[in-house]
Design an enzyme around this catalytic site. Structure first.
Site, PDB file in Angstrom:
ATOM      1  N   TYR A 144       0.819  -1.210   0.000  1.00 26.32           N
ATOM      2  CA  TYR A 144       0.000   0.000   0.000  1.00 26.32           C
ATOM      3  C   TYR A 144       0.854   1.262   0.000  1.00 26.32           C
ATOM      4  O   TYR A 144       0.434   2.289  -0.526  1.00 26.32           O
ATOM      5  CB  TYR A 144      -0.901   0.035   1.249  1.00 26.32           C
ATOM      6  CG  TYR A 144      -2.167  -0.775   1.125  1.00 26.32           C
ATOM      7  CD1 TYR A 144      -2.129  -2.137   0.930  1.00 26.32           C
ATOM      8  CD2 TYR A 144      -3.409  -0.157   1.237  1.00 26.32           C
ATOM      9  CE1 TYR A 144      -3.289  -2.880   0.841  1.00 26.32           C
ATOM     10  CE2 TYR A 144      -4.573  -0.888   1.151  1.00 26.32           C
ATOM     11  CZ  TYR A 144      -4.515  -2.250   0.950  1.00 26.32           C
ATOM     12  OH  TYR A 144      -5.670  -2.979   0.864  1.00 26.32           O
ATOM     13  N   LYS A 194       3.874 -15.307   3.142  1.00 24.24           N
ATOM     14  CA  LYS A 194       4.086 -16.073   1.906  1.00 24.24           C
ATOM     15  C   LYS A 194       5.597 -16.272   1.772  1.00 24.24           C
ATOM     16  O   LYS A 194       6.228 -15.858   0.796  1.00 24.24           O
ATOM     17  CB  LYS A 194       3.477 -15.297   0.718  1.00 24.24           C
ATOM     18  CG  LYS A 194       3.448 -16.061  -0.595  1.00 24.24           C
ATOM     19  CD  LYS A 194       2.488 -17.230  -0.619  1.00 24.24           C
ATOM     20  CE  LYS A 194       2.652 -18.015  -1.912  1.00 24.24           C
ATOM     21  NZ  LYS A 194       1.856 -19.265  -1.924  1.00 24.24           N
ATOM     22  N   ASP A 226      -2.099 -18.462   1.384  1.00 19.91           N
ATOM     23  CA  ASP A 226      -3.051 -19.224   0.560  1.00 19.91           C
ATOM     24  C   ASP A 226      -3.694 -20.330   1.400  1.00 19.91           C
ATOM     25  O   ASP A 226      -4.909 -20.546   1.361  1.00 19.91           O
ATOM     26  CB  ASP A 226      -2.393 -19.773  -0.721  1.00 19.91           C
ATOM     27  CG  ASP A 226      -1.044 -20.452  -0.483  1.00 19.91           C
ATOM     28  OD1 ASP A 226      -0.500 -20.334   0.635  1.00 19.91           O
ATOM     29  OD2 ASP A 226      -0.543 -21.103  -1.422  1.00 19.91           O
ATOM     30  N   ASP A 250      -5.971  -7.256   4.376  1.00 16.14           N
ATOM     31  CA  ASP A 250      -7.124  -6.679   3.678  1.00 16.14           C
ATOM     32  C   ASP A 250      -7.979  -7.799   3.081  1.00 16.14           C
ATOM     33  O   ASP A 250      -9.202  -7.841   3.264  1.00 16.14           O
ATOM     34  CB  ASP A 250      -6.620  -5.742   2.566  1.00 16.14           C
ATOM     35  CG  ASP A 250      -7.764  -5.139   1.780  1.00 16.14           C
ATOM     36  OD1 ASP A 250      -8.747  -4.702   2.400  1.00 16.14           O
ATOM     37  OD2 ASP A 250      -7.689  -5.116   0.526  1.00 16.14           O
ATOM     38  N   ASP A 254     -11.899  -9.561   4.551  1.00 16.65           N
ATOM     39  CA  ASP A 254     -13.157  -9.645   3.786  1.00 16.65           C
ATOM     40  C   ASP A 254     -13.641 -11.090   3.779  1.00 16.65           C
ATOM     41  O   ASP A 254     -14.832 -11.370   3.932  1.00 16.65           O
ATOM     42  CB  ASP A 254     -12.959  -9.175   2.333  1.00 16.65           C
ATOM     43  CG  ASP A 254     -13.326  -7.706   2.131  1.00 16.65           C
ATOM     44  OD1 ASP A 254     -13.081  -6.909   3.062  1.00 16.65           O
ATOM     45  OD2 ASP A 254     -13.852  -7.361   1.058  1.00 16.65           O
TER      46      ASP A 254
HETATM   47  C1  IPM Z   1     -10.215  -1.667   4.033  1.00 14.52           C
HETATM   48  C2  IPM Z   1     -10.504  -1.120   2.666  1.00 14.52           C
HETATM   49  C3  IPM Z   1      -9.381  -0.166   2.266  1.00 14.52           C
HETATM   50  C4  IPM Z   1      -8.092  -0.941   2.284  1.00 14.52           C
HETATM   51  C5  IPM Z   1      -9.599   0.532   0.904  1.00 14.52           C
HETATM   52  C6  IPM Z   1     -10.870   1.336   0.883  1.00 14.52           C
HETATM   53  C7  IPM Z   1      -8.417   1.384   0.520  1.00 14.52           C
HETATM   54  O1  IPM Z   1     -10.656  -2.148   1.750  1.00 14.52           O
HETATM   55  O2  IPM Z   1     -10.101  -0.868   4.983  1.00 14.52           O
HETATM   56  O3  IPM Z   1     -10.099  -2.882   4.166  1.00 14.52           O
HETATM   57  O4  IPM Z   1      -7.769  -1.625   1.298  1.00 14.52           O
HETATM   58  O5  IPM Z   1      -7.372  -0.866   3.283  1.00 14.52           O
HETATM   59 MG    MG Z   2     -10.644  -4.076   2.599  1.00 10.30          MG
END
Ligand code: IPM
Ligand code: MG
Length: 367
Positions: A144, A194, A226, A250, A254
């Site tokens: 990032y 990784k 993975d 990240d 999710d």
């Molecule tokens: C999160 C989001 C952010 C990230 C985006 C919006 C830049 O996906 O906070 O997980 O990737 O960190």
């Molecule tokens: Mg995210």
């Protein structure tokens, strides 16, 4: 204990402007009940700030955050900003600099299954029952924040580069924090990397291995990312605390949110600097914005984390979590949670964003 706290409130874009007021409602109920004074100051961030003043992170917003005791953020971004120059896009121009400027190197994302939501997940009940994982994501390093560039090739194509680097210092401070968190939980730390491919991951693994002996009461394991993504679905209860680098965190969070029934249930705390920032793990969801259907619970639970991590108000944080637990048990649902039928056989109550916020605030006053 202090009685007065300054909270910067940054609703941002999309559903951010709908869910943040519901978290503020919960905090107001806490202040009434416990006699704390929360001073809320709202500011623009993301696309909303770009539209109003031409930059997604105005100086006044950053200054407000730095002079507050904590920051409550909604969500940022939207398709209308995707074509802006990269430095003006909400993600790169506001969220990442905010994380960097506030030195928020640790992002805590608890994936907890609320008993009322056992049937909301797409994953089998016997696999997710009792899931309680804390993912600790490094937040100010890695891909990032590495150099980014584009070059043209002689053949008329392009080469795009994102640099992934981690220093020993960056790894040590996040891993130390993860060990401290694990020490207060079930004492298991899984470091995800990784290392079979990436040099930065090999340094990550060596650094964790060197620190392991300082924490003899914690069981340390290492897992490739993975494999971890597969294990999260196969047998999520094997995990207590996961610590990992920015990009892996990240993606894995999710994925892990699906264990809880909806990404609308996943709060987050970004800490490490003087001022913590609290936001739901989900995005601005432009497709459902403005319809009063977004789930405010991730933001409300982020407000609970704010109380716990920035103000040391554990009892108050627990009350918010209890209010959420109770509402879900009683069948209160936003539409993202509707995959579930209610386990107790009670009819499910489908609520809008504001109505869910009202119920939580009421329960905070009554429980
Ligand atoms: C999160 C989001 C952010 C990230 C985006 C919006 C830049 O996906 O906070 O997980 O990737 O960190
Ligand atoms: Mg995210």
């Amino acid at each position: 204990m202090r009685l007065k706290y300054k909270i910067a409130v940054l609703p941002g874009d999309g559903i951010g402007v709908e869910i943040v007021p519901e978290a503020v409602k919960a905090l107001e109920a806490i202040s009434l009940r416990f006699g704390h004074q929360f001073e809320f100051t709202e500011a623009l961030v993301g696309g909303a700030a770009y539209d109003a003043v031409g930059h997604p992170l105005p100086e006044e917003t950053l200054a407000l955050c730095k002079s507050s005791d904590a920051v409550l953020l909604g969500a940022i971004g939207g398709p209308q900003y995707d074509e802006l120059p990269v430095s003006l896009r909400p993600e790169i121009g506001a969220l990442l600099p905010l994380r960097k400027e506030l030195a928020l190197f640790a992002n805590l994302r608890p994936c907890m299954l609320f008993p009322g939501l056992l049937q909301a997940s797409t994953i089998k009940e016997e696999v997710i029952k009792g899931v309680d994982i804390m993912v600790i994501r490094e937040l100010t390093g890695g891909l990032y924040f590495g150099n980014k560039s584009r070059e043209k090739t002689p053949q008329g194509g392009q080469i795009a580069t994102d640099v992934l680097s981690y220093s020993t210092h960056e790894i040590e401070r996040i891993v130390r924090l993860a060990y401290e968190v694990a020490g207060k939980r079930r004492k298991q730390l899984c470091s995800v990397d990784k290392a079979n491919v990436l040099e930065s991951s090999r340094l990550w693994r060596e650094t964790v291995s060197a620190m392991e002996k300082e924490y003899p009461d914690i069981k340390t394991t290492h897992m490739y990312v993975d494999n971890c993504s597969m294990q999260l679905i196969r047998d999520p209860r094997q995990f207590d605390v996961i610590v990992t680098e920015n990009m892996f965190g990240d993606i894995l969070t999710d994925e892990a949110s699906m264990l809880t029934g909806s990404i609308g249930m996943l709060p987050s705390a970004s800490i490490g600097g003087d001022v913590g920032l609290y936001e739901p793990s989900h995005g601005s969801a432009p497709d459902i914005a403005g319809q009063n259907i977004a789930n405010p619970l991730a933001t409300i639970l982020s407000a609970a984390m704010l109380l716990r991590y920035s103000f040391n108000l554990d009892q108050e944080a627990e009350l918010i979590e209890k209010a959420v637990t109770r509402a879900l048990e009683e069948g209160c649902r936003t539409s993202d949670l509707l995959a579930c039928s209610d386990p107790s056989g009670q009819p499910v109550k489908v609520l809008g964003t504001r109505e869910m916020g009202d119920i939580i605030a009421q329960k905070i006053m009554q429980l």
